[in-house]
Write a protein that holds these residues in place. Structure first.
Motif, mmCIF file in Angstrom:
data_model
loop_
_atom_site.group_PDB
_atom_site.id
_atom_site.type_symbol
_atom_site.label_atom_id
_atom_site.label_comp_id
_atom_site.label_asym_id
_atom_site.label_seq_id
_atom_site.Cartn_x
_atom_site.Cartn_y
_atom_site.Cartn_z
ATOM 1 N N ILE A 182 -20.632 95.841 98.044
ATOM 2 C CA ILE A 182 -19.993 94.517 98.023
ATOM 3 C C ILE A 182 -19.216 94.312 96.727
ATOM 4 C CG2 ILE A 182 -20.355 92.023 98.121
ATOM 5 C CD1 ILE A 182 -22.798 92.484 99.825
ATOM 6 N N ASN A 183 -19.917 94.322 95.596
ATOM 7 C CA ASN A 183 -19.281 93.938 94.333
ATOM 8 C C ASN A 183 -18.137 94.862 93.929
ATOM 9 O OD1 ASN A 183 -21.334 92.115 94.438
ATOM 10 N ND2 ASN A 183 -22.262 92.651 92.479
ATOM 11 N N GLN A 184 -18.400 96.163 93.877
ATOM 12 C CA GLN A 184 -17.358 97.083 93.431
ATOM 13 C C GLN A 184 -16.222 97.195 94.452
ATOM 14 O OE1 GLN A 184 -18.658 100.865 91.759
ATOM 15 N NE2 GLN A 184 -20.604 99.992 91.100
ATOM 16 N N SER A 185 -16.564 97.070 95.717
ATOM 17 C CA SER A 185 -15.520 97.094 96.750
ATOM 18 C C SER A 185 -14.654 95.850 96.664
ATOM 19 C CB SER A 185 -16.167 97.200 98.138
ATOM 20 O OG SER A 185 -16.893 98.409 98.261
ATOM 21 N N ASP A 186 -15.268 94.697 96.400
ATOM 22 C CA ASP A 186 -14.502 93.469 96.208
ATOM 23 C C ASP A 186 -13.593 93.581 94.991
ATOM 24 O OD1 ASP A 186 -15.640 92.324 98.398
ATOM 25 O OD2 ASP A 186 -16.890 90.892 97.322
ATOM 26 N N GLU A 187 -14.075 94.284 93.964
ATOM 27 C CA GLU A 187 -13.269 94.483 92.755
ATOM 28 C C GLU A 187 -11.964 95.211 93.087
ATOM 29 O OE1 GLU A 187 -12.593 93.536 89.127
ATOM 30 O OE2 GLU A 187 -14.765 93.609 89.393
ATOM 31 N N LYS A 188 -12.054 96.210 93.969
ATOM 32 C CA LYS A 188 -10.858 96.942 94.378
ATOM 33 C C LYS A 188 -9.904 96.036 95.156
ATOM 34 C CE LYS A 188 -12.013 100.841 92.564
ATOM 35 N NZ LYS A 188 -11.257 101.368 91.384
ATOM 36 N N LEU A 189 -10.463 95.171 95.996
ATOM 37 C CA LEU A 189 -9.634 94.208 96.728
ATOM 38 C C LEU A 189 -8.903 93.295 95.759
ATOM 39 C CD1 LEU A 189 -8.708 92.613 99.274
ATOM 40 C CD2 LEU A 189 -10.875 91.336 99.107
ATOM 41 N N ILE A 190 -9.615 92.819 94.753
ATOM 42 C CA ILE A 190 -9.032 91.905 93.771
ATOM 43 C C ILE A 190 -7.904 92.585 92.995
ATOM 44 C CG2 ILE A 190 -9.527 90.724 91.587
ATOM 45 C CD1 ILE A 190 -12.324 90.118 92.855
ATOM 46 N N GLN A 191 -8.101 93.843 92.634
ATOM 47 C CA GLN A 191 -7.052 94.576 91.924
ATOM 48 C C GLN A 191 -5.785 94.651 92.768
ATOM 49 O OE1 GLN A 191 -8.758 98.374 90.902
ATOM 50 N NE2 GLN A 191 -10.193 97.505 89.431
ATOM 51 N N LYS A 192 -5.959 94.839 94.065
ATOM 52 C CA LYS A 192 -4.820 94.898 94.976
ATOM 53 C C LYS A 192 -4.117 93.534 95.045
ATOM 54 C CE LYS A 192 -2.847 97.749 98.077
ATOM 55 N NZ LYS A 192 -2.442 99.136 97.816
ATOM 56 N N VAL A 193 -4.896 92.461 95.067
ATOM 57 C CA VAL A 193 -4.327 91.112 95.103
ATOM 58 C C VAL A 193 -3.546 90.847 93.820
ATOM 59 C CG1 VAL A 193 -4.877 88.644 95.128
ATOM 60 C CG2 VAL A 193 -6.087 90.213 96.661
ATOM 61 N N GLN A 194 -4.115 91.238 92.679
ATOM 62 C CA GLN A 194 -3.433 91.044 91.397
ATOM 63 C C GLN A 194 -2.131 91.842 91.347
ATOM 64 O OE1 GLN A 194 -7.217 90.114 88.426
ATOM 65 N NE2 GLN A 194 -6.276 92.116 88.379
ATOM 66 N N LYS A 195 -2.150 93.033 91.914
ATOM 67 C CA LYS A 195 -0.938 93.848 91.955
ATOM 68 C C LYS A 195 0.137 93.147 92.782
ATOM 69 C CE LYS A 195 0.689 98.541 92.921
ATOM 70 N NZ LYS A 195 0.315 99.904 93.400
ATOM 71 N N GLY A 196 -0.277 92.478 93.849
ATOM 72 C CA GLY A 196 0.673 91.737 94.675
ATOM 73 C C GLY A 196 1.316 90.591 93.919
ATOM 74 N N ILE A 197 0.536 89.894 93.091
ATOM 75 C CA ILE A 197 1.077 88.794 92.285
ATOM 76 C C ILE A 197 2.109 89.330 91.296
ATOM 77 C CG2 ILE A 197 0.518 87.027 90.557
ATOM 78 C CD1 ILE A 197 -2.205 86.720 91.936
ATOM 79 N N LYS A 198 1.773 90.451 90.659
ATOM 80 C CA LYS A 198 2.713 91.061 89.715
ATOM 81 C C LYS A 198 3.965 91.552 90.439
ATOM 82 C CE LYS A 198 -0.363 93.960 88.041
ATOM 83 N NZ LYS A 198 -0.990 95.032 87.232
ATOM 84 N N GLY A 199 3.758 92.147 91.615
ATOM 85 C CA GLY A 199 4.884 92.680 92.371
ATOM 86 C C GLY A 199 5.882 91.606 92.772
ATOM 87 N N SER A 200 5.374 90.425 93.118
ATOM 88 C CA SER A 200 6.279 89.333 93.509
ATOM 89 C C SER A 200 7.118 88.872 92.330
ATOM 90 C CB SER A 200 5.473 88.156 94.085
ATOM 91 O OG SER A 200 4.631 87.575 93.095
#
Length: 297
Positions: free
Chosen positions: A119-137
């Motif tokens: 749960i925790n470490q997998s969610d961390e990977k999801l969050i990194q992807k979300v943050q990358k999307g914010i930067k990408g925009s």
């Protein structure tokens, strides 16, 4: 009668000290949302954005550019003065759509590798992807800047970008910020020792070559550095509160930038992770963003 009812309720109540789902899931959500929000705030500070503007989901953000015609020739005494055309026109529109992300963890996964990884470490990977999307925009709208400059190497190109910023913001006291591909930095500096810092996954160098803050990212095209003034950058977000947050039991920290919840699904023995956010960074004026070209020797 009241005492009888009370004793019966006690029979069905959980034993004191029992860990229930309500004790587990909000704690995870609070921890993650606090960390994400802190990262976003760090990026906000790096970009020099004083305040993030709360807006309703579905709001359109308008990005403009100015066009100023040639100055009219001077005329003699009493003669009609020709007009100089000044126009502000729409350059781009960003819609604040609610971003929704979900992942699911099975009981078997938790049993196999443990709760922390499943749960925790997998969610961390999801969050990194979300943050990358914010930067990408952010990079998407920066690359659409209409100003230009060029130079035979990184230093000359950045110096020319700096000059363009000085001219555009002639009557303002501004802080230049540059976005540069890491290969361009490596090619120019070679083995030179420089101090780099990080925020929200960004690597940045303060007072790079004496010209201002340089943010280093592979999302910037090689040999195409971008420059603008920090004062031209804005931020907006949809607060994770109100009906949506209450309906889906979202947990958010005091900033309200991100909402998250974890819920157990007994029907299929899984844990759902739900993350919602909408954070956008953008330039107020597109013609205040300059895209450089490193032409080589």
């Amino acid at each position: 009668m009241k005492n009888k009812v009370f004793r019966e309720l006690q029979l069905f109540a959980a034993e004191t000290g029992t860990t229930v789902a309500a004790d587990l899931t909000p704690a995870i959500s609070v921890d993650f949302t606090s960390r994400i929000a802190q990262n976003i705030v760090e990026l906000q500070q790096l970009l020099g954005i004083t305040d993030l503007i709360p807006m309703a989901a579905g709001t359109d953000i308008k990005i403009y550019k100015w066009t100023v015609g040639e100055l009219a020739a001077q005329v003699g005494e009493g003669e009609d003065i020709d007009l100089t055309h000044v126009k502000r026109e729409l350059a781009d529109t960003i819609t604040l759509d609610l971003d929704k992300y979900r992942r699911n963890t099975t009981a078997e996964a938790i049993q196999k590798v443990g709760r922390d990884i499943a749960i925790n470490q997998s969610d961390e990977k999801l969050i990194q992807k979300v943050q990358k999307g914010i930067k990408g925009s952010l990079y998407t709208v920066l690359k659409a800047g209409t100003g230009t400059a060029a130079g035979t190497n990184l230093q000359i190109c950045l110096a020319n970008l700096w000059a363009k910023l000085q001219k555009y913001y002639e009557d303002e006291d501004v802080s230049p910020v540059y976005f540069v591909n890491p290969q361009d930095v490596a090619d120019y500096l070679g083995t030179a020792q420089i101090t780099m810092q990080t925020a929200f996954g960004f690597t940045y160098i303060e007072n790079f070559l004496g010209l201002g803050t340089a943010i280093v990212s592979p999302q910037v095209e090689a040999k195409k550095p971008i420059a603008t003034a920090k004062e031209n950058l804005r931020g907006a977000y949809v607060p994770m509160s109100g009906d949506v947050a209450q309906t889906f039991n979202l947990t958010a920290d005091t900033t309200g930038l991100v909402g998250m919840t974890h819920s157990t699904k007994t029907g299929n023995a899984t844990v759902d992770t739900l993350l919602m956010s909408c954070v956008k960074f953008f330039p107020e004026f597109q013609d205040g963003v300059f895209v450089g070209t490193i032409s080589g020797e």
